[in-house]
Every structure is written in structure tokens, then in C-alpha cells.
Write a protein that holds these residues in place. Structure first.
Motif, short mmCIF file in Angstrom:
data_model
loop_
_atom_site.label_atom_id
_atom_site.label_comp_id
_atom_site.label_asym_id
_atom_site.label_seq_id
_atom_site.Cartn_x
_atom_site.Cartn_y
_atom_site.Cartn_z
N VAL A 20 0.71 -9.08 5.99
CA VAL A 20 0.06 -8.99 4.68
C VAL A 20 0.75 -7.92 3.82
CG1 VAL A 20 -2.08 -8.36 3.48
CG2 VAL A 20 -2.16 -9.89 5.46
N LEU A 21 1.04 -6.77 4.42
CA LEU A 21 1.70 -5.70 3.67
C LEU A 21 3.08 -6.12 3.19
CD1 LEU A 21 0.68 -2.59 5.79
CD2 LEU A 21 0.12 -2.99 3.39
N LEU A 22 3.86 -6.77 4.04
CA LEU A 22 5.20 -7.19 3.65
C LEU A 22 5.16 -8.31 2.62
CD1 LEU A 22 7.06 -7.04 7.07
CD2 LEU A 22 7.19 -5.43 5.16
N THR A 23 4.20 -9.23 2.76
CA THR A 23 4.04 -10.30 1.77
C THR A 23 3.65 -9.72 0.42
OG1 THR A 23 3.39 -11.84 3.51
CG2 THR A 23 2.84 -12.45 1.25
N ASN A 24 2.76 -8.77 0.43
CA ASN A 24 2.35 -8.11 -0.80
C ASN A 24 3.53 -7.40 -1.44
OD1 ASN A 24 0.57 -6.98 -2.81
ND2 ASN A 24 0.64 -5.07 -1.66
N LEU A 25 4.33 -6.75 -0.64
CA LEU A 25 5.49 -6.02 -1.15
C LEU A 25 6.51 -6.98 -1.77
CD1 LEU A 25 6.91 -3.27 -1.38
CD2 LEU A 25 7.91 -3.73 0.85
N ALA A 26 6.69 -8.15 -1.15
CA ALA A 26 7.68 -9.11 -1.63
C ALA A 26 7.20 -9.92 -2.83
CB ALA A 26 8.06 -10.06 -0.51
N THR A 27 5.89 -9.97 -3.06
CA THR A 27 5.39 -10.81 -4.15
C THR A 27 4.76 -9.99 -5.26
OG1 THR A 27 3.32 -11.16 -2.95
CG2 THR A 27 5.05 -12.82 -2.65
N VAL A 28 3.47 -9.79 -5.22
CA VAL A 28 2.76 -9.19 -6.35
C VAL A 28 2.72 -7.67 -6.34
CG1 VAL A 28 1.31 -11.19 -6.75
CG2 VAL A 28 0.53 -9.44 -5.18
N HIS A 29 2.88 -7.07 -5.19
CA HIS A 29 2.84 -5.62 -5.03
C HIS A 29 1.56 -5.01 -5.63
CE1 HIS A 29 4.59 -1.92 -3.70
NE2 HIS A 29 4.52 -1.38 -4.90
N ALA A 30 0.43 -5.56 -5.23
CA ALA A 30 -0.87 -5.07 -5.70
C ALA A 30 -1.25 -3.80 -4.95
CB ALA A 30 -1.93 -6.14 -5.49
N ASP A 31 -1.58 -2.78 -5.71
CA ASP A 31 -1.94 -1.50 -5.10
C ASP A 31 -3.22 -1.60 -4.27
OD1 ASP A 31 0.25 -0.19 -6.15
OD2 ASP A 31 -0.82 0.45 -7.97
N ALA A 32 -4.15 -2.45 -4.69
CA ALA A 32 -5.41 -2.58 -3.96
C ALA A 32 -5.17 -3.14 -2.55
CB ALA A 32 -6.36 -3.49 -4.73
N ILE A 33 -4.27 -4.09 -2.44
CA ILE A 33 -3.97 -4.67 -1.12
C ILE A 33 -3.31 -3.64 -0.23
CG2 ILE A 33 -2.60 -6.41 0.10
CD1 ILE A 33 -3.07 -8.25 -2.31
N ALA A 34 -2.38 -2.89 -0.79
CA ALA A 34 -1.70 -1.85 -0.02
C ALA A 34 -2.66 -0.75 0.39
CB ALA A 34 -0.54 -1.28 -0.82
N SER A 35 -3.58 -0.40 -0.50
CA SER A 35 -4.56 0.65 -0.20
C SER A 35 -5.54 0.22 0.88
CB SER A 35 -5.35 1.01 -1.45
OG SER A 35 -4.50 1.59 -2.41
N LEU A 36 -5.82 -1.06 0.96
CA LEU A 36 -6.74 -1.56 1.98
C LEU A 36 -6.04 -1.80 3.30
CD1 LEU A 36 -9.55 -2.69 2.76
CD2 LEU A 36 -8.71 -4.91 2.02
N MET A 37 -4.90 -2.47 3.26
CA MET A 37 -4.23 -2.88 4.49
C MET A 37 -3.43 -1.77 5.16
SD MET A 37 -5.44 -5.79 4.91
CE MET A 37 -4.56 -6.22 6.39
N GLY A 38 -3.01 -0.78 4.40
CA GLY A 38 -2.26 0.33 4.98
C GLY A 38 -3.04 1.06 6.07
N PRO A 39 -4.24 1.53 5.75
CA PRO A 39 -5.04 2.19 6.79
C PRO A 39 -5.46 1.26 7.93
CG PRO A 39 -5.83 2.82 4.63
CD PRO A 39 -4.82 1.73 4.42
#
Length: 89
Positions: A20-39
Motif C-alpha cells: 500500500v505504501l509503495l503503491t501510494n508513493l507511485a501514484t497519488v502520494h496522499a499524505d493521509a495514506i502514508a500517515s496511516l500505513m506508515g505506523p
């Protein structure tokens, strides 16, 4: 729950959260997704390490493979010989 079942769950969460983190990084780069999935990914990673070191009979290589970020849990399951079809007892 046995340590093996918990390790399987944590390995799945670790790998899925990395995807999910890598897909987010490669596509929309939404901060909310990174903030949730990182932890979530970080906690799963730490849980895999702890579970691997508590798993009885695991070799040194198996324990060290848990330290590989992202796929460490899957590596531990493979090195330990526990497959999806095998009943851990």
C-alpha cells in the motif's frame, strides 16, 4: 493463538502495508495514506521480529531474516518450514 499464527498474521500485514505504501508513493502520494500505513507497517515489522525471536526451534538464519524490512515475516515463515497448509499445532 500460537506464535506461528501470530507471525503469519503479522507477516501478511507487514507485506500488505508495504504494498500500500509503495503503491501510494507511485501514484497519488496522499499524505493521509502514508500517515496511516506508515505506523501500521512499523508495528507489524517490530511484531514480526519479536515473534521470530520467540518462535521455538527457529535457526539463527531464520531469526536474522526477520530483520529484512517489508518481507522479513514471509522469509521467516519460509525458512522455518511453516506453510499455509501445515498445522502448527
Amino acid at each position: 493463538m500460537t506464535v506461528v499464527r501470530l507471525l503469519r498474521a503479522a507477516a501478511a500485514v507487514e507485506a500488505l502495508s508495504l504494498l500500500v505504501l509503495l503503491t501510494n508513493l507511485a501514484t497519488v502520494h496522499a499524505d493521509a495514506i502514508a500517515s496511516l500505513m506508515g505506523p501500521v507497517h512499523g508495528c507489524a515489522y517490530l511484531f514480526v521480529i519479536i515473534a521470530a525471536f520467540r518462535l521455538p526451534g527457529l535457526t539463527r538464519a531464520g531469526r536474522l531474516s526477520s530483520l529484512v524490512p517489508g518481507i522479513g515475516g514471509l522469509l521467516v515463515l519460509r525458512v522455518s518450514g511453516f506453510s499455509r497448509t501445515r498445522n502448527p499445532g
